[in-house]
Structure formats: structure tokens, C-alpha cells
Design an enzyme around this catalytic site. Structure first.
Site, short mmCIF file in Angstrom:
data_model
loop_
_atom_site.label_atom_id
_atom_site.label_comp_id
_atom_site.label_asym_id
_atom_site.label_seq_id
_atom_site.Cartn_x
_atom_site.Cartn_y
_atom_site.Cartn_z
N ARG A 36 0.59 -0.69 -0.20
CA ARG A 36 -0.11 0.14 0.09
C ARG A 36 1.19 1.23 -0.16
O ARG A 36 0.58 1.97 -1.06
CB ARG A 36 -0.57 -0.07 0.48
CG ARG A 36 -2.60 1.11 1.38
CD ARG A 36 -2.90 1.22 2.62
NE ARG A 36 -3.29 0.16 2.25
CZ ARG A 36 -4.44 0.03 3.92
NH1 ARG A 36 -4.47 0.52 4.97
NH2 ARG A 36 -4.72 -1.72 4.30
N HIS A 82 -8.46 -3.39 -6.37
CA HIS A 82 -7.79 -2.52 -5.32
C HIS A 82 -9.57 -2.14 -4.35
O HIS A 82 -9.83 -1.16 -4.61
CB HIS A 82 -7.62 -1.35 -6.07
CG HIS A 82 -6.69 -0.74 -5.25
ND1 HIS A 82 -5.45 -1.06 -4.48
CD2 HIS A 82 -7.31 0.42 -4.23
CE1 HIS A 82 -5.23 -0.04 -3.28
NE2 HIS A 82 -5.75 0.65 -3.54
N TYR A 126 -17.49 14.67 -13.48
CA TYR A 126 -17.55 15.20 -14.04
C TYR A 126 -16.44 14.95 -15.13
O TYR A 126 -15.99 15.27 -15.64
CB TYR A 126 -18.02 16.51 -12.99
CG TYR A 126 -18.99 17.06 -12.24
CD1 TYR A 126 -19.92 17.16 -12.88
CD2 TYR A 126 -18.91 16.55 -11.05
CE1 TYR A 126 -21.38 17.21 -12.41
CE2 TYR A 126 -20.01 17.13 -9.99
CZ TYR A 126 -21.61 17.01 -10.58
OH TYR A 126 -22.45 17.41 -10.33
#
Length: 851
Positions: A36, A82, A126
Site C-alpha cells: 500500500r 483494489h 464530472y
């Protein structure tokens, strides 16, 4: 409890809590470290970034394709590879788009992806993204068995353990992350410089870090700025740890109105510009930084531009140093080059980064070449089979037509021995073995023959086979050369690196300079005129001189300090902020303090107690203050004159007071009822003038006063005072000029006298003749109940200005030319209007050459 009972009941086993906690926490820590928080040294990516790039590659969102919604990509990443929150993945994706976060952004973005001001990006529904062109060089050849794949979290997909990166991405884009018990902080670098260093390592495997630094002089941040200190960078590159300072770039612009402007063109890496601007405004508001009239953020798509307008006569370099000292315009960046090497965290130096990448890249290129070689050989093998079939086409057709089904046709073709003649030279292209006159087809060749289209039987088709086979032959030779020769292998890697450099190189954005950072704090103090005010009760403050406006004679003045009923102003001094000031106590001690260290007060504030600033003893107060010249080389030619209230005077070399420490030193021995009322710097060719409370003056030559050795004597008699009289002023006066104007008077040179009731006059300097020390003196000004006792007397010129202070804290600034000229035997005219029991306590000349 009986353990055997627990073991047998429901198959439960007792486990020691310490062992379980240790084991579980270690597993968690290693998962965070390896899977990670830390980047892999080979491709420079953390797992989340690698998965984003791979998911976009698999989805076909390459740089040449249209943009896709970020939400689509985030969904693919968390759904396949993930298993974390969507916002965490989107945050990682956003950073890979930001050109102010990454030296070489790996993803192209369309929409709002945040700004250097800390503005958040638009929601993932968006914004749109696709892989950047440079990312192709990270993922190219991933389908050629170049890297290992592993199962995803639910074993439904395969994902790469590392990407087959073609350039040292970890150095180029840097990395930052916090794991369990460790963290990494790797700064970004310039792509061209990193590639040049890698090529240098290829040329010389024993190259030293110092030599690598000729190619990589230091980090190159996307936001520009200036790194301070080359030696600190060298330490970081050698040890993997260190910290260096980085400053934003600030230029100076000259304005048409004569003022100057500072322009911030770049800011340190990872600094929020909006927060920086707010901090500057706060410092201006709190008067921590002075001299700024306006600040505007004029940044746009072209780049960063923060304009800081300065007031007139403000030194821009000082303001720059203040900005560096008090704001994040100068900040620290810490080296901690921790990365995953061979599945373990390791602290790496500069050479480790390049060696690890080169080792990895050699392995990748060999695997890729073997893959391509096998593919070329397989294709050549098929083409030879086709060539043999075309040469024996009649026989092939006969075998096929005589077969009952495809399977029988295949077996028949496999068992047949085929004569070759024209195909021999083609076989020799890919196989150097001695060719025979017959040839047996393989299973794959037979399948290709059975699928052969009739158009290949034409002369054109046969020619195409020969042309393709020759190309494959050349490829096979070059592939084998790469696999068998490390020199050829490194040549391939070098060519790849040079190609990448040619396509994506950019100019260095961050400057690197050697500079001394432990600069004196005084360098951050603006040099400006200030007024120091001391009260009878021992309060002191400094304020800007320009707040006291000039008034006509007879004005009321302006409130300058708020005093208590029992307190009053006893002395004022006009200096600049860099001036060293000597403080002389009633007990004959001397202390030194820079003017800027005196606490600043508002126009009406009382100030701070001297007991909190100087190490004054009980029953001790400051009776006189004196500025020192800034140029210490002048000390040897100057003397210091002491005058006491009882008329004593003493002359010392100014060098005796050069090294005054914070604890103070003895300045002069005093009688119990005496005190120092004035200390002035004097030259041998000047005169000394003492003025008394009752209006008497005495003037004598400095050179006739003997020089005392040491600081512990009481001095000698300067004037013979009458009863209830005392000295109020010590002045240093230039010798009387023999030249005179038409009226026989010295031009523009006067002795100004001010009384307690606000009256004053100026008298021509020539009326004060020189006499011998110790006399009774002459009348300087007539004092009466109307004008009161003398408050101060000193020399002035026509163009001078004076500052008068009262015991109630009011001050008035008056031009000397506004004050009437009169003889010695007069009372003067009103200069300041007083009220009640208000008295003038101090008058000083404002020095025109303070800054």
C-alpha cells in the site's frame, strides 16, 4: 480452567494473546508496507497507481483514444484489483493528473482536477481521463511475458506485480507515503537528467555518486523554486536521508512611480499558494512584515504570479528575507528514500535507484526478446512449411483429394517426406544446419497448409513468403544477439532511453544554488527611521518616525505616548532600526541593544518596562540613551563625552564601549546625588556645550579635555553651577566658521533652546563663544515664570526639523525655520501649546541621514 476441556469442546484451541497480537500486527504492518504505502523501486509505483494504469490499459483508455469518465475507471479499479474506498482511488488518480504534483503526469485529465491553491477536484462523475502518452512507456510489452502476474483479491482476475517500465519512474516522479513505523519521501527529478545518469551508469558500472551528480545535480520540482545548498543534496544522495531548503522565486520590478514590487513567480513543492498568501496578509496585519502596501494574486494559466507592492523607500531585499523567514515561501523537503527492493523496504542512495532499475530493465528486455524470438521462429517455421507445400503443390493437392476427411489428410501430410529444392535456401535463412533433400512437416505446418488460401499459390504469394521470411531471419539473428550479448542488451536499453528523452524531455524548472541560510535575523528587519521614547518610570517603546506629522509653530502636537499620572517622558531618540543604542543607568552602568529589539508600540501606547528588556538592578533606572555609529571602523577616531547633572564631564575613546554585553558594564562612577544626563559622540575638532536648567551655557574645545583611560572614573568639572541649578543638555557643536555672510553671521547655524513651558528660540552659533572648562558660563536663554526652566538646548541648521515631547506623552514635529531667531538674552516665543501642569521634557533634532 482445564485446557484439554477447551480443546475438545467445539474444536476450540487456546492461543496466547501476546503471540496472536504480535503475529496479527506484523502481518498488518507488512501488508501496509509492501502492498500500500511504499513504491516499488522498479516501476516507481505504489499498488494503487499500478492498478489504475493497468485497468486503464486493459479498458483501452490509451492516450490516442477518447477521454472516459473517471468514475468508470475508479469502478474498474476497485471492482477488479483494489478493494478499497472509491474516494481513495480517485484521490490517487487525481494526483497522477496534476502537473503541479508530478514532474511527468501519467494521466491526461479533462475537467477540474484541483489547483495549487488547494482547491478540491470535481467529483469523479464530472471529470474525464485517459492514459498520458508517457504511460505507454511504463506498460509497453506487458503482454510479452516480461513481468510476473498474480491473482487479484478474489482470484477472478490477474494483475501484474510490476509494470515493465522503460525509464526510472521513481526518480522522475518521486513518491511520498507513510507506512507502519516507516515513511518515504523521494523528490521528483528531471527526466533528461535521470536518463543521462542512467546512460552514464551503463557506460561505467563503477561510477561514483559524485560523478552521477554531474548529470543529476539535484531534484527538479514541477512547481520550480530554488534549492539551497548543494552539499546537503549530496548527503541525501549518498545516505538516502537528509533535508534541504527550497524557496519560491521572487523577482523585483521597478514601477513608474518610483516604487518597487516583489513578484512571486514560483512556490516550493507541495505548498498551498492560497494559504501562503493568507499568511503574508496576516503578517502584514500584525506588523511582523512592514513596508507592504498591497498584495494581489495575479496567477493564471500562464503560471504563478503574486504581486506584492512596496511602499516608497522600502528595501525589497529585506522584505524578501522576511518572507523567507516567516512564511512557507522557504520550506524544508526531507529526503527519506525508502522503496520496496526484492519485496522488502530498503533505504536507497542515488546509485541504488539506477542500478535496481537497470537490473530490472535488463531482465525485462531479455524476457521480451525471448518472447519476440519465439514468435518470430514460430512464424518462420510456418512460412517454411508453406514454402515446401507450394513447391510440392501437385503432390499436396493429390494427398488431400485422396483423403476421406481432414484428419486423414493431416496424418498423410505428416507421414509424407517432401522433396525440397527451391525451399532449401529459405530453410537455411533460419536454420544453419546442413539441409537435406527431403523435409518432414510438423503438425503446426500441416494445419497452416490445410488453412492455406488459394491466392497464396500465385507467384506473388510465393514471393511474399520469401520477403517475410527474410525479414524474420534478420529479426531472429538480432534477437539472439541481444540475448547472448550484454553489450547488445545495454545498447537496446540505451536506445530506448534516448528515444524517451527525445520525446518527453523538459527544461529544468528548479534552480540549485549555494547560499548561507543561517543569516542574521537583523537581515529580515527593514531599515527605517524610528522614534525611541523613554519614560521616568522606565517604560520604552519604538515607533515609526513618519507617524509624527510636521506642524506649524504653536501647534498642540499629537498624542505620542500614554503615561500614568506619576510618570512622564524623559528622553526621546531618533535613530534607524539597525542602530545600536547604549543605555546608561542612574548608577553608572551601560547596556547595549539594537533599536529593532526595542518593542514596537502604537502611537499612544505606554510601551514595555525596561526591567523586562535590560538586566537592571533594584533602584536603577535609565537616565540617558545614545546611538552608536553603524560602521565600527569609525570608533578609533571618535570619543565619547559624558555629562552629569552636577556638571561633571569626562572624555573616553569610543572603543572603550565597543564590546558591551547584555549583562552591562560600568560606564562611569557617580556621586550618590548625581546622574548621567547626556552621552554624545565627539571628535577632537569639535566643541562641547553644556546647558543648565537656569539657562546658562558653557562652550569649550574637546581637544582641551583630557582623554580618560578606563570607564570607572568620576570625571572632572565641566561648569561651575549655581544653587538649585543642574545640567539638562550636553551638545556637540562644530567649531565657529571664520567665514561669515554679509551681516557677519555664520550661515544657517544656530543653537536652539526649548523651555519647559513650551517656549523656544534659535540663536546664532557665533554668539556662544568658547571659554575654558569649569567656568560659570554665559546666558543662553533667559528663563522666567512665563517660559519656565530650560528643557533642552542643542545645535541646529535652517533645514532641520525637531521633535518636542511633553510629560503627558504629546509630541510635536516642527521645522527649525518656523522658530524665530533671537539673541541670547531673550525668552523666546511659544512653540507648543501646553495645558494644565503639562511640561516639555525633551527636544531632539531629527537626523536626515538615518537610512
Amino acid at each position: 480452567m482445564d485446557k484439554s476441556h477447551l480443546e475438545n469442546k467445539n474444536n476450540i484451541k487456546p492461543i496466547d494473546m501476546y503471540d496472536e497480537m504480535s503475529s496479527s500486527y506484523l502481518s498488518y504492518a507488512m501488508s501496509v508496507i509492501v502492498s500500500r504505502a511504499l513504491p516499488d523501486i522498479r516501476d516507481g509505483l505504489k499498488p494503487v497507481h499500478r492498478r489504475i494504469i493497468y485497468a486503464m490499459h486493459k479498458g483501452g483508455f490509451d492516450w490516442s483514444k477518447q477521454f472516459r469518465k473517471s468514475a468508470r475507471i475508479v469502478g474498474d479499479v476497485i471492482g477488479k484489483y483494489h478493494p478499497h474506498g472509491d474516494q481513495a482511488v480517485y484521490d490517487a488518480l487525481v494526483r497522477m493528473v496534476q502537473d503541479f504534483s508530478m514532474s511527468l503526469p501519467l494521466i491526461d485529465g479533462q475537467g477540474n482536477f484541483g489547483s495549487v491553491d488547494g482547491d478540491p477536484p470535481a467529483a469523479m462523475r464530472y471529470t474525464e481521463t485517459r492514459l498520458a502518452k508517457i504511460s505507454q512507456n511504463l506498460i509497453d510489452d506487458i503482454d510479452k511475458d516480461t513481468v510476473e502476474f498474480k491473482s487479484n483479491y478474489d482470484e477472478t482476475e490477474k494483475e501484474p506485480e510490476v509494470l515493465p517500465a522503460q525509464y526510472p519512474n521513481l526518480l522522475v516522479n518521486g513518491a511520498g507515503g507513510i507506512a507502519v513505523g516507516m515513511a518515504t519521501s523521494i523528490p521528483p527529478h528531471n527526466l533528461s537528467e535521470v536518463i543521462n545518469a542512467t546512460l552514464a551508469l551503463i557506460e561505467n558500472k563503477d561510477i561514483k555518486i559524485n560523478e552521477l551528480m554531474k548529470h543529476i545535480p539535484g531534484p527538479d520540482f514541477p512547481t520550480g523554486g530554488t534549492i539551497i545548498g548543494k552539499d546537503i543534496i549530496k548527503t541525501g544522495y549518498k545516505t538516502g536521508r537528509g533535508s534541504f531548503k527550497i524557496r519560491g522565486n521572487v523577482s523585483i520590478e521597478q514601477l513608474k512611480n518610483g516604487k518597487e514590487r516583489l513578484v512571486i513567480n514560483s512556490i516550493p513543492y507541495q505548498i498551498n499558494k492560497s494559504v501562503l498568501n493568507e499568511k503574508i496578509v496576516e503578517l502584514i496585519r500584525n506588523k511582523k512584515i512592514e513596508g507592504i502596501s498591497d498584495i494581489r494574486d495575479e496567477s493564471n494559466r500562464e503560471g504563478i504570479r503574486v504581486a506584492i507592492d512596496l511602499k516608497r523607500n522600502i528595501e525589497p531585499e529585506t522584505v524578501k528575507r522576511q518572507l523567507f523567514k516567516y512564511t512557507s515561501l522557504e520550506s524544508s523537503f526531507s529526503f527519506n528514500t525508502l522503496a520496496i527492493v526484492d519485496r522488502k523496504p530498503k533505504n536507497c542512495n542515488l546509485k541504488d535507484f539506477l542500478e535496481s532499475f537497470l537490473k530490472f530493465r535488463e531482465d525485462v528486455v531479455v524476457k521480451k526478446t525471448k518472447f519476440d524470438l519465439k514468435k518470430a521462429e514460430d512464424r518462420a517455421h510456418i512460412l517454411i512449411g508453406l514454402s515446401v507445400s507450394v513447391e510440392n503443390i501437385d503432390k499436396v493437392i493429390k494427398v488431400i483429394r485422396s483423403s476421406k476427411n481432414p484428419e486423414q489428410a493431416k496424418n498423410s501430410l505428416l507421414k509424407t517426406s517432401w522433396k525440397i529444392k527451391s525451399s532449401q535456401k529459405l530453410i537455411k535463412l533460419v536454420d544453419n544446419k546442413k539441409s537435406k533433400n527431403s523435409y518432414s512437416l510438423s503438425s503446426k505446418q500441416v494445419e497452416a497448409i490445410l488453412e492455406l488460401r488459394l491466392q497464396k499459390l500465385t507467384a506473388l504469394g510465393i514471393n511474399e513468403i520469401e520477403v517475410e521470411l527474410k525479414k524474420l531471419s534478420n529479426l531472429i539473428v538480432s534477437f539472439k544477439k541481444i540475448i547472448n550479448s550484454r553489450k547488445e542488451l545495454l545498447k537496446v536499453i540505451s536506445n530506448e532511453l534516448n528515444e524517451i528523452k527525445e520525446k518527453y524531455s523538459v527544461e529544468r524548472r528548479t534552480k540549485i544554488i549555494d547560499a548561507v541560510l543561517n543569516y542574521d535575523i537583523e537581515e529580515t528587519i527593514q531599515k527605517q527611521s524610528v522614534l525611541i521614547t523613554v519614560t521616568l518610570q522606565g517604560y520604552i517603546k519604538r515607533g515609526a518616525l513618519d507617524i509624527v506629522k510636521k506642524q506649524k509653530r504653536g501647534g498642540k502636537g499629537k498624542s505620542g505616548i500614554k503615561t500614568r499620572d506619576e510618570d512622564s517622558v524623559v528622553q526621546t531618540l531618533s535613530v534607524n532600526t539597525h542602530t545600536s543604542v547604549l543605555f546608561f543607568s542612574t548608577q553608572g552602568m551601560v547596556y547595549k541593544l539594537k533599536a529593532w529589539k526595542i518593542p514596537e508600540g502604537s502611537a499612544s501606547s505606554r510601551g514595555k518596562s525596561l526591567y523586562n528588556i535590560l538586566p537592571l538592578k533594584n533602584h536603577q533606572s535609565i537616565s540617558s540613551i545614545m546611538p552608536l555609529p553603524e560602521d565600527k571602523s569609525e570608533f578609533k577616531d571618535l570619543n565619547i563625552i559624558f555629562a552629569t547633572a552636577k556638571g561633571k564631564i569626562r572624555k573616553n575613546s569610543l572603543e572603550d564601549f565597543l564590546n558591551i554585553n547584555t549583562a552591562g558594564k560600568i560606564a562611569m562612577k557617580l556621586d550618590n546625588d548625581d546622574k548621567i544626563i547626556g552621552v554624545k559622540i565627539c571628535k577632537e575638532n569639535q566643541d562641547i556645550m553644556l546647558s543648565s536648567l537656569n539657562g546658562k551655557c558653557i562652550r569649550f574645545e574637546s581637544k582641551k579635555l583630557r582623554l580618560f583611560k578606563g570607564r570607572s572614573s568620576k570625571g572632572i568639572k565641566g561648569i561651575n553651577l549655581g544653587e538649585k541649578d543642574k545640567i539638562v543638555s550636553l551638545s556637540i557643536v562644530e567649531k565657529i566658521d571664520k567665514k561669515s555672510d554679509k551681516n557677519g553671521k555664520a550661515e544657517g547655524k544656530y543653537i536652539l533652546s526649548i523651555t519647559e513651558n513650551g517656549f523656544g528660540k534659535r540663536t546664532n552659533d557665533k554668539e556662544f563663544r568658547t571659554t575654558n572648562r569649569g567656568g560659570k558660563g554665559i546666558i543662553g536663554i533667559v528663563n522666567s515664570s512665563r517660559n519656565g526652566n530650560i528643557a533642552s538646548s542643542f545645535p541646529v541648521f535652517d533645514g532641520d526639523e525637531i521633535l518636542i515631547s511633553t510629560n503627558k506623552g504629546r509630541v510635536i514635529r516642527v521645522a527649525v525655520k518656523e522658530i524665530r531667531t533671537a539673541g541670547r538674552n531673550t525668552q523666546g516665543v511659544r512653540i507648543i501649546k501646553l495645558s494644565g501642569d503639562e511640561k516639555v521634557v525633551s527636544a531632539i533634532k531629527i537626523d536626515d541621514n538615518l537610512i
